[in-house]
Design a protein around this motif. Structure first.
Motif, PDB file in Angstrom:
ATOM      1  N   TRP A  56       9.159 -80.079 -30.251  1.00 36.49           N
ATOM      2  CA  TRP A  56       8.888 -78.631 -30.285  1.00 36.49           C
ATOM      3  C   TRP A  56       8.815 -78.034 -28.879  1.00 36.49           C
ATOM      4  CZ3 TRP A  56       5.721 -82.574 -31.790  1.00 36.49           C
ATOM      5  CH2 TRP A  56       4.558 -82.799 -31.045  1.00 36.49           C
ATOM      6  N   LEU A  95      14.953 -74.310 -27.208  1.00 38.23           N
ATOM      7  CA  LEU A  95      14.587 -73.704 -28.492  1.00 38.23           C
ATOM      8  C   LEU A  95      14.287 -72.217 -28.331  1.00 38.23           C
ATOM      9  CD1 LEU A  95      12.129 -76.447 -29.831  1.00 38.23           C
ATOM     10  CD2 LEU A  95      14.393 -75.919 -30.770  1.00 38.23           C
ATOM     11  N   SER A  96      14.779 -71.422 -29.261  1.00 38.43           N
ATOM     12  CA  SER A  96      14.355 -70.021 -29.320  1.00 38.43           C
ATOM     13  C   SER A  96      12.944 -69.979 -29.904  1.00 38.43           C
ATOM     14  CB  SER A  96      15.307 -69.215 -30.202  1.00 38.43           C
ATOM     15  OG  SER A  96      15.180 -69.625 -31.561  1.00 38.43           O
ATOM     16  N   GLN A 109      13.170 -70.852 -33.558  1.00 35.71           N
ATOM     17  CA  GLN A 109      13.420 -72.282 -33.795  1.00 35.71           C
ATOM     18  C   GLN A 109      12.168 -73.106 -33.533  1.00 35.71           C
ATOM     19  OE1 GLN A 109      16.696 -72.547 -31.070  1.00 35.71           O
ATOM     20  NE2 GLN A 109      18.252 -72.509 -32.701  1.00 35.71           N
ATOM     21  N   ARG A 110      11.445 -72.758 -32.482  1.00 35.21           N
ATOM     22  CA  ARG A 110      10.213 -73.488 -32.180  1.00 35.21           C
ATOM     23  C   ARG A 110       9.193 -73.302 -33.302  1.00 35.21           C
ATOM     24  NH1 ARG A 110       9.853 -71.847 -27.656  1.00 35.21           N
ATOM     25  NH2 ARG A 110      10.657 -73.674 -26.551  1.00 35.21           N
ATOM     26  N   ILE A 154      19.652 -79.429 -31.990  1.00 39.55           N
ATOM     27  CA  ILE A 154      18.776 -78.357 -32.461  1.00 39.55           C
ATOM     28  C   ILE A 154      19.307 -77.761 -33.758  1.00 39.55           C
ATOM     29  CG2 ILE A 154      17.955 -76.022 -31.937  1.00 39.55           C
ATOM     30  CD1 ILE A 154      17.784 -76.914 -28.978  1.00 39.55           C
ATOM     31  N   ARG A 155      20.611 -77.559 -33.833  1.00 35.83           N
ATOM     32  CA  ARG A 155      21.215 -77.001 -35.058  1.00 35.83           C
ATOM     33  C   ARG A 155      20.966 -77.926 -36.252  1.00 35.83           C
ATOM     34  NH1 ARG A 155      26.185 -77.361 -33.691  1.00 35.83           N
ATOM     35  NH2 ARG A 155      26.602 -79.247 -34.914  1.00 35.83           N
ATOM     36  N   GLU A 204      17.360 -77.780 -37.245  1.00 36.60           N
ATOM     37  CA  GLU A 204      17.056 -76.491 -37.866  1.00 36.60           C
ATOM     38  C   GLU A 204      17.507 -76.471 -39.326  1.00 36.60           C
ATOM     39  OE1 GLU A 204      17.599 -71.768 -36.699  1.00 36.60           O
ATOM     40  OE2 GLU A 204      18.948 -73.265 -35.845  1.00 36.60           O
ATOM     41  N   THR A 221      14.706 -76.604 -42.298  1.00 34.25           N
ATOM     42  CA  THR A 221      14.682 -75.440 -43.188  1.00 34.25           C
ATOM     43  C   THR A 221      14.873 -75.871 -44.633  1.00 34.25           C
ATOM     44  OG1 THR A 221      15.550 -73.973 -41.466  1.00 34.25           O
ATOM     45  CG2 THR A 221      15.821 -73.267 -43.743  1.00 34.25           C
TER      46      THR A 221
END
Length: 315
Positions: free
Chosen positions: A161, A166-167, A170-171, A297-298, A301, A305
């Protein structure tokens, strides 16, 4: 004289031809000697203690004796698998031929791909069976991929994290996943299959030699959930068009040797994905474009999710 050359007499391999093969996590050389071909590893400083590496090598020796194809540690002339040369931890393993699965898979036909994943599943199950039978398993000083090692305050592969790429959104997502995963693991852990695992059976750590598979690079092997092992073998194949077939083949192969409840595999796919987001924090300079970090990261994510949404719907 290089460190690798200085190490050769410790194994009685003077005069061997020394060829650099890899210089990433560890530095690996191929040795060509009248006694055979070997891999000499110079371990990265500070990553593993002597006790941890000795446990890894002893474990690999046991697994090899159990009939699985893994790099077999070669004992030095002093009777130890591990030596220190120029302050660097050094060991020598048997050489295994073949190409890595990630490079071999695109050249395979559909039937061969399915058979390869079925064989991989069988080998993973056999690895777990052999590891459970290892008399020294309980005393081995290996990493622990439990809830703390995955989503605790100091995960084995860093605080995912805190990845600087990370945006904010995203975080927040990964933190929400972390809390949910911690809660779910606390409830599930007592019922989950747990023991020694390779922990890094990605396609690059599986060698293909005809119909035979070799499992290599036990560097991160330790105690963990067997579902984490399955997730690791599957994660990097998620985007393949025949992923569902390959997944079914791997699980079928595993179950042909050993039973494992796959109910919570989605949790461990997401857990595996977030570990790479942490792993890459200290390695961002290896990819100046940032493409690898963005991919990690993608993937995290998407899987985090999916898991959170499923848990919200399913209760």
């Amino acid at each position: 004289m290089t460190t690798a050359e200085k190490a050769l007499p410790l194994w009685g391999l003077e005069g061997a031809e020394v060829t650099l093969i890899a210089a990433r996590e560890n530095t690996v050389y191929r040795l060509d000697h009248p006694a055979g071909k070997f891999a000499l590893r110079l371990h990265r400083a500070g990553y593993r203690t002597d006790a941890q590496l000795t446990a890894e090598l002893d474990w690999m020796a046991w697994v090899s004796q159990s009939g699985l194809s893994v790099p077999t540690p070669r004992m030095s002339l002093s009777g130890s698998h591990l030596q220190i040369v120029d302050g660097i931890q050094v060991d020598v393993l048997g050489w295994l031929e073949g190409g890595t699965l990630d490079r071999s898979l695109p050249e395979m036909g559909a039937a061969t791909r399915e058979l390869t994943f079925e064989t991989l599943g069988r080998n993973m199950a056999k690895l777990h069976i052999a590891s459970d039978a290892w008399p020294a398993a309980g005393d081995s000083a290996r990493p622990v991929w439990d809830a703390n090692g995955l989503v605790g305050d100091a995960p084995l592969w860093d605080r995912f994290w805190d990845n600087p790429a990370l945006s904010d959104g995203q975080r927040d997502l990964l933190l929400a996943f972390r809390e949910k995963a911690r809660s779910d693991l606390a409830a599930l852990a007592p019922s989950l299959d747990y023991g020694l695992i390779h922990a890094d059976l990605v396609p690059g750590n599986v060698m293909v030699q005809g119909p035979q598979l070799h499992l290599i690079d036990f560097d991160d092997g330790g105690f963990g959930f067997r579902l984490f092992e399955i997730a690791t073998a599957l994660l990097k194949n998620l985007t393949l068009p025949d992923f569902d077939t390959l997944k079914s083949s791997l699980i079928s192969g595993y179950h042909a040797e050993r039973q494992l409840d796959m109910t919570h595999l989605d949790l461990f796919l997401a857990l595996r994905a977030v570990t790479y987001v942490g792993w890459n924090i200290s390695r961002t300079n290896e990819d100046k474009s940032g493409a690898r970090n963005a991919r990690f990261i993608r993937d995290a994510e998407i899987l985090a999710t999916s898991y959170l949404e499923c848990r919200s719907r399913c209760g």
